[in-house]
Design a protein around this motif. Structure first.
Motif, PDB file in Angstrom:
ATOM      1  N   ARG A 174       1.022  35.970  -0.842  1.00 55.89           N
ATOM      2  CA  ARG A 174       1.714  35.379   0.308  1.00 55.89           C
ATOM      3  C   ARG A 174       1.878  33.880   0.090  1.00 55.89           C
ATOM      4  O   ARG A 174       0.931  33.196  -0.309  1.00 55.89           O
ATOM      5  CB  ARG A 174       0.936  35.643   1.589  1.00 55.89           C
ATOM      6  CG  ARG A 174       0.846  37.104   1.914  1.00 55.89           C
ATOM      7  CD  ARG A 174       0.110  37.419   3.171  1.00 55.89           C
ATOM      8  NE  ARG A 174      -0.824  36.397   3.605  1.00 55.89           N
ATOM      9  CZ  ARG A 174      -1.370  36.353   4.801  1.00 55.89           C
ATOM     10  NH1 ARG A 174      -1.081  37.276   5.685  1.00 55.89           N
ATOM     11  NH2 ARG A 174      -2.217  35.411   5.121  1.00 55.89           N
ATOM     12  N   THR A 189       6.558  36.758   0.403  1.00 57.57           N
ATOM     13  CA  THR A 189       5.591  37.372  -0.499  1.00 57.57           C
ATOM     14  C   THR A 189       6.226  37.548  -1.871  1.00 57.57           C
ATOM     15  O   THR A 189       7.354  38.020  -1.985  1.00 57.57           O
ATOM     16  CB  THR A 189       5.146  38.747   0.041  1.00 57.57           C
ATOM     17  OG1 THR A 189       4.580  38.561   1.334  1.00 57.57           O
ATOM     18  CG2 THR A 189       4.128  39.392  -0.867  1.00 57.57           C
ATOM     19  N   ARG A 197       7.679  31.985   5.427  1.00 54.65           N
ATOM     20  CA  ARG A 197       6.642  32.831   4.845  1.00 54.65           C
ATOM     21  C   ARG A 197       7.343  33.888   3.998  1.00 54.65           C
ATOM     22  O   ARG A 197       8.301  34.505   4.450  1.00 54.65           O
ATOM     23  CB  ARG A 197       5.805  33.495   5.930  1.00 54.65           C
ATOM     24  CG  ARG A 197       4.992  32.516   6.732  1.00 54.65           C
ATOM     25  CD  ARG A 197       4.126  33.238   7.766  1.00 54.65           C
ATOM     26  NE  ARG A 197       3.425  32.304   8.600  1.00 54.65           N
ATOM     27  CZ  ARG A 197       2.275  31.714   8.281  1.00 54.65           C
ATOM     28  NH1 ARG A 197       1.694  32.014   7.137  1.00 54.65           N
ATOM     29  NH2 ARG A 197       1.711  30.857   9.082  1.00 54.65           N
ATOM     30  N   VAL A 256     -10.691  38.681   9.995  1.00 51.95           N
ATOM     31  CA  VAL A 256      -9.722  38.950   8.935  1.00 51.95           C
ATOM     32  C   VAL A 256      -9.618  37.682   8.085  1.00 51.95           C
ATOM     33  O   VAL A 256      -9.390  36.599   8.616  1.00 51.95           O
ATOM     34  CB  VAL A 256      -8.343  39.320   9.515  1.00 51.95           C
ATOM     35  CG1 VAL A 256      -7.328  39.529   8.403  1.00 51.95           C
ATOM     36  CG2 VAL A 256      -8.451  40.559  10.393  1.00 51.95           C
ATOM     37  N   TYR A 257      -9.805  37.825   6.779  1.00 52.39           N
ATOM     38  CA  TYR A 257      -9.732  36.692   5.863  1.00 52.39           C
ATOM     39  C   TYR A 257      -8.344  36.637   5.230  1.00 52.39           C
ATOM     40  O   TYR A 257      -7.781  37.669   4.884  1.00 52.39           O
ATOM     41  CB  TYR A 257     -10.817  36.795   4.789  1.00 52.39           C
ATOM     42  CG  TYR A 257     -12.202  36.711   5.378  1.00 52.39           C
ATOM     43  CD1 TYR A 257     -12.764  35.476   5.667  1.00 52.39           C
ATOM     44  CD2 TYR A 257     -12.918  37.862   5.681  1.00 52.39           C
ATOM     45  CE1 TYR A 257     -14.023  35.389   6.230  1.00 52.39           C
ATOM     46  CE2 TYR A 257     -14.175  37.787   6.252  1.00 52.39           C
ATOM     47  CZ  TYR A 257     -14.725  36.540   6.526  1.00 52.39           C
ATOM     48  OH  TYR A 257     -15.961  36.465   7.096  1.00 52.39           O
ATOM     49  N   THR A 258      -7.802  35.440   5.088  1.00 53.38           N
ATOM     50  CA  THR A 258      -6.462  35.264   4.537  1.00 53.38           C
ATOM     51  C   THR A 258      -6.503  34.329   3.325  1.00 53.38           C
ATOM     52  O   THR A 258      -7.362  33.449   3.239  1.00 53.38           O
ATOM     53  CB  THR A 258      -5.498  34.669   5.578  1.00 53.38           C
ATOM     54  OG1 THR A 258      -5.973  33.377   5.971  1.00 53.38           O
ATOM     55  CG2 THR A 258      -5.381  35.568   6.800  1.00 53.38           C
ATOM     56  N   THR A 259      -5.570  34.548   2.427  1.00 55.14           N
ATOM     57  CA  THR A 259      -5.364  33.661   1.278  1.00 55.14           C
ATOM     58  C   THR A 259      -3.864  33.463   1.139  1.00 55.14           C
ATOM     59  O   THR A 259      -3.117  34.431   1.017  1.00 55.14           O
ATOM     60  CB  THR A 259      -5.929  34.269  -0.012  1.00 55.14           C
ATOM     61  OG1 THR A 259      -7.326  34.531   0.162  1.00 55.14           O
ATOM     62  CG2 THR A 259      -5.734  33.328  -1.188  1.00 55.14           C
ATOM     63  N   ASP A 260      -3.415  32.219   1.193  1.00 54.95           N
ATOM     64  CA  ASP A 260      -1.994  31.880   1.086  1.00 54.95           C
ATOM     65  C   ASP A 260      -1.809  30.781   0.049  1.00 54.95           C
ATOM     66  O   ASP A 260      -2.713  29.998  -0.212  1.00 54.95           O
ATOM     67  CB  ASP A 260      -1.451  31.363   2.422  1.00 54.95           C
ATOM     68  CG  ASP A 260      -1.477  32.404   3.516  1.00 54.95           C
ATOM     69  OD1 ASP A 260      -1.051  33.539   3.268  1.00 54.95           O
ATOM     70  OD2 ASP A 260      -1.929  32.077   4.629  1.00 54.95           O
ATOM     71  N   THR A 303      -7.400  29.194   2.028  1.00 55.93           N
ATOM     72  CA  THR A 303      -8.017  30.362   2.629  1.00 55.93           C
ATOM     73  C   THR A 303      -8.272  30.087   4.102  1.00 55.93           C
ATOM     74  O   THR A 303      -8.367  28.938   4.528  1.00 55.93           O
ATOM     75  CB  THR A 303      -9.342  30.722   1.938  1.00 55.93           C
ATOM     76  OG1 THR A 303     -10.225  29.611   2.050  1.00 55.93           O
ATOM     77  CG2 THR A 303      -9.121  31.067   0.480  1.00 55.93           C
ATOM     78  N   ASN A 343      -9.083  39.489  14.782  1.00 57.09           N
ATOM     79  CA  ASN A 343      -7.986  40.357  15.207  1.00 57.09           C
ATOM     80  C   ASN A 343      -8.275  40.900  16.599  1.00 57.09           C
ATOM     81  O   ASN A 343      -9.316  40.595  17.201  1.00 57.09           O
ATOM     82  CB  ASN A 343      -7.718  41.459  14.181  1.00 57.09           C
ATOM     83  CG  ASN A 343      -8.840  42.471  14.075  1.00 57.09           C
ATOM     84  OD1 ASN A 343      -9.784  42.483  14.870  1.00 57.09           O
ATOM     85  ND2 ASN A 343      -8.744  43.330  13.072  1.00 57.09           N
ATOM     86  N   SER A 396      -9.382  32.342   8.144  1.00 52.53           N
ATOM     87  CA  SER A 396      -9.809  33.572   8.799  1.00 52.53           C
ATOM     88  C   SER A 396      -9.438  33.507  10.273  1.00 52.53           C
ATOM     89  O   SER A 396      -9.204  32.430  10.817  1.00 52.53           O
ATOM     90  CB  SER A 396     -11.311  33.784   8.640  1.00 52.53           C
ATOM     91  OG  SER A 396     -12.014  32.750   9.297  1.00 52.53           O
TER      92      SER A 396
END
Length: 157
Positions: free
Chosen positions: A55, A31, A29, A95-99, A84, A89, A86
Motif C-alpha cells: 500500500r 496498491t 492511496r 489492526v496494524y498497518t504498513t504503508d 507503520t 477496528n 495501528s
C-alpha cells in the motif's frame, strides 16, 4: 535510514480524497503488486503467492499526479519511506498497518507498453517540485541530451 524503492503494477486505479478545511490537501492511496524475486514456487506449492501487495500513500501534488495519470495495470517505480501504524477496528481488535509514504513516483514502462494505461503520458517523475517530463524525447522513450552539455563529461562516446 528509512528508504524503500519498489517497482510494481497498480492493482487498481488510485483512490483520491481531499482533506477538509481551508487548505484542502489531496491524498492518493494505491496498491502496487510487486513480484517476489527468485521465489516462484520453490517448494512446489502452487498456492504460494509470487507477489506482495504494498500500500502506498501520496500527498499534495504527487496525489494529484496519481489521480490524473496513473491507472490500473501500469508499471510504476515508487520511492519513499515505510510508515507503520495501528488502529482499533469496530470489533475492538488492534489492526496494524504498513504503508509507503511516497516521495517520488515514475512510470516504469514507455508510453506504448504499460498494461491498461490508455491515455497516459510517457515516462517522467513527480517529485517534490512537480511533474518533470525531462525534455523532448526521441520517440522510443529516450531523452535528448540538452544543448550545452559537454561530451567529455558523459560516461559513453
Amino acid at each position: 535510514m528509512n528508504r524503500v524503492i519498489l517497482m510494481g503494477r497498480l492493482v487498481r486505479d488510485p483512490e483520491i480524497r481531499y482533506s477538509q478545511g481551508e487548505n484542502s490537501l489531496a491524498i492518493a492511496r494505491y496498491t502496487l503488486a510487486v513480484d517476489r524475486r527468485g521465489r516462484r514456487n520453490q517448494q512446489g506449492d502452487s498456492n504460494q503467492p509470487t507477489a506482495d501487495f504494498i500500500r502506498c500513500v501520496a500527498f499534495a501534488q504527487r496525489a494529484e499526479f496519481a489521480e490524473k495519470y496513473m491507472h490500473q495495470g501500469m508499471r510504476m517505480l515508487v520511492s519513499g519511506s515505510i510508515q507503520t501504524g495501528s488502529y482499533q477496528n469496530k470489533d475492538g481488535q488492534t489492526v496494524y498497518t504498513t504503508d509507503i509514504i511516497v516521495d517520488d513516483q515514475e512510470f516504469a514502462d514507455s508510453k506504448g507498453q504499460g498494461g491498461g494505461n490508455s491515455g497516459s503520458t510517457g515516462s517522467g517523475s513527480f517529485g517534490n517540485s512537480g511533474f518533470t517530463g525531462g525534455g523532448s524525447s526521441i520517440g522510443d522513450g529516450f531523452m535528448n541530451i540538452p544543448d550545452g552539455v559537454e561530451d567529455e563529461g558523459l560516461p559513453f562516446n
